[in-house]
Design an enzyme around this catalytic site. Structure first.
Site, PDB file in Angstrom:
ATOM      1  N   ILE A  60      45.568  19.467  68.714  1.00  8.81           N
ATOM      2  CA  ILE A  60      44.422  20.219  69.197  1.00  8.81           C
ATOM      3  C   ILE A  60      44.294  21.470  68.324  1.00  8.81           C
ATOM      4  CG2 ILE A  60      44.360  19.353  71.557  1.00  8.81           C
ATOM      5  CD1 ILE A  60      45.976  21.652  72.498  1.00  8.81           C
ATOM      6  N   ASP A  61      43.084  21.969  68.199  1.00  9.91           N
ATOM      7  CA  ASP A  61      42.818  23.082  67.287  1.00  9.91           C
ATOM      8  C   ASP A  61      43.616  24.330  67.650  1.00  9.91           C
ATOM      9  OD1 ASP A  61      40.968  21.395  66.163  1.00  9.91           O
ATOM     10  OD2 ASP A  61      39.245  22.317  67.157  1.00  9.91           O
ATOM     11  N   ARG A  62      43.800  25.191  66.676  1.00  8.32           N
ATOM     12  CA  ARG A  62      44.529  26.436  66.889  1.00  8.32           C
ATOM     13  C   ARG A  62      43.951  27.237  68.060  1.00  8.32           C
ATOM     14  NH1 ARG A  62      44.082  30.942  62.302  1.00  8.32           N
ATOM     15  NH2 ARG A  62      41.939  30.797  63.042  1.00  8.32           N
TER      16      ARG A  62
END
Length: 306
Positions: free
Chosen positions: A137-139
């Site tokens: 999942i994105d930062r």
């Protein structure tokens, strides 16, 4: 890291990907082709294709990726562990934590934290920089992520991703009023044609991407959604919501140019995760609460709706 090359007169007629492979130390022809596909080789500021044939004398600008570390090392970084056993671990990832080492983020990642927490007991399927990592999942997206502690578990969880039995549910606030109560965005996603850091809905070098969504609550100028991923492309929900005209609140890559004053990154949280345990076959359901920023935003929107 930029490198400037001046093509020799003797290179006239040579394909650019082949020329780059010979001119840049350590660069293979396939790596050169990838750089060209991503628009990282330019002439006078304009990207060149791999089929471009040199005339001789061109001054080329080549943007090379920063070298990655050889392997990730354990670091004592606190983790919010939702579940753990001998085969897998489920984490509630906070906003701001990168999942695995990459150029620009050599350490301080979730992988570094997992290596410390699990004492190195992670699957090796993902390689030295991504041990245990089944999905990402994105930062600046928070929420649930499962990692595998051994190759047996990793292969099982990866198979579940492929057949869509590993279900990932997100909640998000998007800009604008989504008219339909529920819907599906079925639009292929690939690398953005001019900005390699972005993804886009495109038919070129893309992969199938499907996002299902339903409206949880409508507010003046915003909609609170639940999204379920059928596929797992990079930035999928962010790209798909922007594609239908409703970018995520706080998303400065695919939406507003300025960051939201009350939100770190985009308003997107992986709220639920469903999977089949690799060893026991038990169907498992995990949830985690919304982060404080998300909750405060909903409270603010509720007041505006009154």
């Amino acid at each position: 890291m930029e490198t400037i090359l001046t093509a020799e007169a003797s290179a006239a007629g040579e394909r650019l990907d082949r020329y780059l492979a010979g001119a840049v130390e350590g660069l293979t022809r396939s790596a050169a082709a990838k750089l060209l596909e991503e628009g990282q080789v330019t002439l006078g500021g304009k990207p060149l294709g791999k089929n471009y044939r040199l005339q001789g004398g061109e001054v080329l600008t080549v943007s090379l990726p920063e070298p990655e570390p050889a392997e990730a090392l354990p670091q004592n970084i606190p983790l919010d562990v939702v579940y753990e056993d001998a085969d897998l671990i489920v984490i509630n990832k906070p906003v701001g934590l990168v999942v695995h080492p990459a150029p620009g983020h050599p350490d301080g990642t979730l992988v570094n934290a997992l290596l410390f927490h699990c004492a190195g007991s992670l699957s090796g399927v993902g390689g030295a920089l991504r041990p245990g990592i089944v999905h990402r999942i994105d930062r600046d997206t928070s929420g649930l992520l499962v990692a595998a502690k051994n190759d047996f578990a990793h292969l099982s969880l990866s198979a579940q991703l492929q057949d869509h039995s590993l279900c990932r549910t997100y909640e998000a606030v998007v800009v604008g009023n989504v008219r339909e109560d529920r819907g599906t965005v079925d639009a292929p996603i690939g690398r953005h044609p001019t900005d390699r850091k972005k993804m886009a809905v495109t038919d070129k070098n893309s992969r199938v991407a499907v996002t299902h969504y339903e409206v949880l609550r409508r507010y003046p100028g915003y909609t609170y959604l639940r999204c379920r991923l059928e596929t797992g492309r990079t930035h999928q929900i962010r790209v798909h919501m922007a594609y239908i005209g409703h970018p995520l609140y706080g998303d400065t890559v695919y939406g507003a140019k300025r960051p939201a004053a009350d939100m770190t990154g985009q308003c997107l949280h992986a709220v639920a995760l469903d999977l089949t345990h690799p060893r026991t076959g038990e169907r498992m359901h995990f949830t985690c609460p919304l982060p404080e920023e998300f909750t405060r935003l909903l409270q603010k929107l509720e007041r505006l709706a009154q």
